[in-house]
Motif scaffolding. Structure first.
Motif, PDB file in Angstrom:
ATOM      1  N   TRP A  10      12.550  43.308   8.091  1.00 42.93           N
ATOM      2  CA  TRP A  10      12.434  43.879   6.743  1.00 42.93           C
ATOM      3  C   TRP A  10      13.765  43.743   6.021  1.00 42.93           C
ATOM      4  CZ3 TRP A  10       8.408  45.225   3.860  1.00 42.93           C
ATOM      5  CH2 TRP A  10       7.182  45.429   4.497  1.00 42.93           C
ATOM      6  N   MET A  11      13.702  43.191   4.817  1.00 43.99           N
ATOM      7  CA  MET A  11      14.904  43.027   3.998  1.00 43.99           C
ATOM      8  C   MET A  11      14.644  43.697   2.654  1.00 43.99           C
ATOM      9  SD  MET A  11      17.005  40.975   5.692  1.00 43.99           S
ATOM     10  CE  MET A  11      18.121  40.284   4.482  1.00 43.99           C
TER      11      MET A  11
ATOM     12  N   LEU B 128      29.066  45.172   5.561  1.00 39.45           N
ATOM     13  CA  LEU B 128      28.698  44.905   6.949  1.00 39.45           C
ATOM     14  C   LEU B 128      28.136  46.165   7.596  1.00 39.45           C
ATOM     15  CD1 LEU B 128      28.722  42.462   8.794  1.00 39.45           C
ATOM     16  CD2 LEU B 128      30.845  43.290   9.770  1.00 39.45           C
ATOM     17  N   ALA B 129      28.798  47.301   7.301  1.00 40.71           N
ATOM     18  CA  ALA B 129      28.348  48.560   7.888  1.00 40.71           C
ATOM     19  C   ALA B 129      26.935  48.876   7.402  1.00 40.71           C
ATOM     20  CB  ALA B 129      29.301  49.682   7.504  1.00 40.71           C
ATOM     21  N   ALA B 130      26.625  48.487   6.172  1.00 42.24           N
ATOM     22  CA  ALA B 130      25.303  48.788   5.620  1.00 42.24           C
ATOM     23  C   ALA B 130      24.345  47.622   5.881  1.00 42.24           C
ATOM     24  CB  ALA B 130      25.411  49.057   4.133  1.00 42.24           C
TER      25      ALA B 130
ATOM     26  N   TYR C  32      26.083  37.415   5.375  1.00 43.08           N
ATOM     27  CA  TYR C  32      24.664  37.028   5.233  1.00 43.08           C
ATOM     28  C   TYR C  32      24.084  36.456   6.528  1.00 43.08           C
ATOM     29  CZ  TYR C  32      20.389  35.180   3.182  1.00 43.08           C
ATOM     30  OH  TYR C  32      19.082  34.898   2.913  1.00 43.08           O
ATOM     31  N   PRO C  33      24.699  35.398   7.128  1.00 45.80           N
ATOM     32  CA  PRO C  33      24.119  34.906   8.385  1.00 45.80           C
ATOM     33  C   PRO C  33      24.104  35.992   9.464  1.00 45.80           C
ATOM     34  CG  PRO C  33      26.069  33.607   7.757  1.00 45.80           C
ATOM     35  CD  PRO C  33      25.881  34.642   6.718  1.00 45.80           C
TER      36      PRO C  33
ATOM     37  N   HIS D 100      21.482  41.145  -0.511  1.00 42.96           N
ATOM     38  CA  HIS D 100      20.407  41.098   0.478  1.00 42.96           C
ATOM     39  C   HIS D 100      20.776  42.125   1.550  1.00 42.96           C
ATOM     40  CE1 HIS D 100      18.767  37.503  -1.211  1.00 42.96           C
ATOM     41  NE2 HIS D 100      19.721  36.697  -0.792  1.00 42.96           N
ATOM     42  N   ALA D 101      19.864  43.029   1.847  1.00 40.66           N
ATOM     43  CA  ALA D 101      20.167  44.032   2.873  1.00 40.66           C
ATOM     44  C   ALA D 101      19.121  43.966   3.971  1.00 40.66           C
ATOM     45  CB  ALA D 101      20.170  45.419   2.242  1.00 40.66           C
ATOM     46  N   ASN D 102      19.587  44.048   5.215  1.00 36.59           N
ATOM     47  CA  ASN D 102      18.665  44.123   6.337  1.00 36.59           C
ATOM     48  C   ASN D 102      18.296  45.595   6.524  1.00 36.59           C
ATOM     49  OD1 ASN D 102      17.540  44.431   8.897  1.00 36.59           O
ATOM     50  ND2 ASN D 102      18.585  42.608   9.672  1.00 36.59           N
TER      51      ASN D 102
END
Ligand SMILES: Nc1nc2c(ncn2[C@@H]2O[C@H](COP(=O)(O)OP(=O)(O)OP(=O)(O)O)[C@@H](O)[C@H]2O)c(=O)[nH]1
Length: 553
Positions: free
Chosen positions: A350-351, A269-271, A291-292, A373-375
């Motif tokens: 951007w992901m 979550l932090a990342a 994810y959401p 998956h990273a935002n």
């Protein structure tokens, strides 16, 4: 009662087969079979005595070493009794007991072998002895806590392990006649009594609970405690027996796992990241709760599937992302890709996704994929801004010198590869020093910006414009021959001469440029050579009066 039970288990089938073999120098012949082979092997004795099936083919493949030992010349003479496995006519494996004996006939150089096969029989005396012995051996040696109690909650027997968790006891037999309240603290005795109540008063056949257990050293552990009702032949409950298995390690491992999962979730979550697990066949995507959240959705708002993910990709990125994903599915191990996708608020974010094949089927086809998956939106925007800053001239928003050179090199090699023509201008503002001197540096800057605008408006979009020095500009015109280049330069010169910078007070500032034009002459030309030729032509334009276009010689 136990003896009768044993008796009923005794084997009734005691049929045996006796084979008589002659083992000569290198031949083994079955001379006679006594008894009926059918119950034991499924084959008739007559079939067994001829070559197919031979006795050897009945042996379990892993017991052929025993066959070889029996029929080897060197095996011992004394009678031997052993067990081995056969595979009967129906393909079922059976354990048989074999006794064999050898007689040497030295005069005739042969060995007679008598082999008797029989179904193993149960020795009642041995079995009974084993039953009692094994019961006590179990109580002495088990790692679990096993106990038997009568309906008054008094121990009737117990495993030795209970000594470690009860007080004032050195041997399990000391527990007989005692209750939990005699050997445990009241708190713990209450806990166990409550479970036993379910058996004796609740008429449950079995009661189970994970319960705490304190050992003699005060160390707290956990047991999976199961208690079973014991009934007499009329169905009346006469007591219970219990098995409590120590699951302390399991509970601790579970707690550690939970803790490390919590830590991982926090880190994700932090990342601004979430993990996913994709079922490749169905496209179903299991994702972590983050994810959401990282896309601005509330829980349950986002359809977790490959289809949703693909549909949300930016049209300009979709083909590239899907080809990377498909290459990974087609045999790659892992891959990563940056892309834009739609967020809840309708913005493109951007992901960055990392894919890894997690599981293959027997045909070596990928079955599931895991990944993250990273935002990366804010990081990516900053990156883009910085790289733009490194490429763009702050004043005119044209390409800076470094970036112009990079683009020009690319364009030159492209035009050489496709044998296209190409031209370059060097352009310089005439008497710019004067403009600065008479109107000030600020107005000089506005003139530079204005010139950039005129260039953008007059030239084509494919033309590459760079501010390569203070009031020096370079322009690359792809797919342009020398004549077209000169025409374009002249058009630009005129547009500049007709442009002006309005002033609050006084007349607008007018300015002109001189332009030197060079074209690619040979396949060996490089950008420095083109710029140098254009620079010479520019010098010539300055020398010959300024506000003019000169072509390189
Ligand atoms: N306002 C402004 N002036 C600049 C900038 N960069 C360079 N200059 C000025 O551009 C002028 C260039 O002068 P010169 O090299 O003598 O050339 P010129 O006066 O244009 O004369 P010719 O090129 O020979 O026609 C100098 O006064 C520089 O200070 C800038 O970013 N802003």
């Amino acid at each position: 009662m136990k003896v009768n039970m044993m008796a009923s288990k005794q084997q009734e089938n005691t049929s045996a087969i006796k084979f008589m073999f002659v083992l000569a120098l290198d031949a083994l012949v079955c001379e006679q079979i006594e008894g009926d082979a059918k119950p034991l092997t499924g084959w008739s004795s007559a079939r067994l005595s001829v070559s197919n099936p031979t006795l050897k083919s009945l042996f379990h493949p892993d017991d052929l070493d025993i066959y070889d030992a029996i029929f080897s010349h060197s095996s011992q003479i004394e009678p031997v009794s052993l067990t081995f496995r056969i595979v009967d006519k129906k393909g079922q494996a059976k354990i048989l007991r074999a006794t064999y004996q050898k007689h040497l006939d030295v005069d005739q150089l042969k060995t007679l072998i008598t082999l008797t096969l029989a179904q193993p029989e149960l020795n009642l005396e041995v079995a009974q002895g084993m039953m009692y012995d094994s019961f006590f051996a179990m109580l002495e040696n088990t790692d679990d806590y096993i106990y038997f109690k009568d309906i008054n909650h008094q121990f009737t027997s117990a495993s030795q392990t209970l000594v470690d968790v009860t007080q004032g006891i050195t041997h399990w037999s000391d527990l007989i006649g005692k209750t939990d309240y005699d050997v445990l603290s009241r708190e713990y005795a209450d806990i166990y009594y409550t479970l036993e109540k379910k058996i004796f008063n609740g008429f449950l056949p079995m009661a189970q609970e994970v319960q705490p257990l304190l050992d003699n050293h005060g160390k707290l552990g956990w047991v999976d405690n199961r208690k079973y009702a014991m009934k007499d032949k009329d169905g009346n409950i006469i007591g219970l027996f219990g098995i409590a298995r120590d699951i302390t390690d399991l509970k601790e491992a579970e707690a550690r796992l939970r803790k490390s999962e919590d830590r991982m979730r926090l880190a994700l979550l932090a990342a601004n990241q979430a993990w996913f697990d994709l079922d490749i066949k169905t496209g179903e995507m299991t994702t972590s709760d983050e994810y959401p959240q990282i896309l601005g959705y509330a829980e349950g708002e986002l359809d977790h599937s490959l289809q949703e993910w693909q549909a949300a990709l930016h049209p300009e990125d979709s083909a590239r992302v899907m080809s990377i994903l498909n290459a990974c599915l087609a045999g790659g191990d892992s891959a990563s890709v940056d892309y834009r996708r739609l967020a809840k608020n309708g913005d493109w974010v951007w992901m960055s996704s990392v894919f890894k094949i997690a599981e293959f089927n027997e045909q070596n086809q990928p079955v599931s994929m895991i990944g993250v998956h990273a935002n990366i939106n804010s990081r990516k925007l900053l990156e883009l801004e910085l790289s733009q800053k490194a490429q763009i001239d702050y004043l005119t928003a044209l390409n800076n010198r470094g970036y112009f050179m990079e683009l020009a090199e690319k364009e030159l090699s492209r035009s050489q590869r496709y044998q296209k023509e190409m031209a370059i201008f060097m352009m310089d503002i005439d008497f710019f020093k004067k403009i600065n001197d008479s109107h000030g540096h600020k107005i000089g800057d506005i003139v530079l910006k204005k010139l950039a605008d005129v260039c953008r408006q007059t030239l084509r979009e494919v033309d590459i414009i760079g501010r390569i020095g203070g009031e020096e500009f370079a322009i690359l015109l792809p797919e342009t021959n020398h004549v077209e280049a000169l025409e374009a330069a002249e058009r630009l010169r005129l547009a500049v001469a007709n442009s002006e910078v309005p002033m609050k007070d006084g007349l607008p500032v007018q300015y002109t440029v001189s332009i030197g034009v060079s074209s690619v002459l040979s396949a060996d030309d490089n950008i420095d050579m083109l710029l140098s030729r254009a620079d010479k032509a520019l010098y010539q334009a300055k020398q010959s009066g300024r506000n003019r276009v000169c072509a390189a010689a």
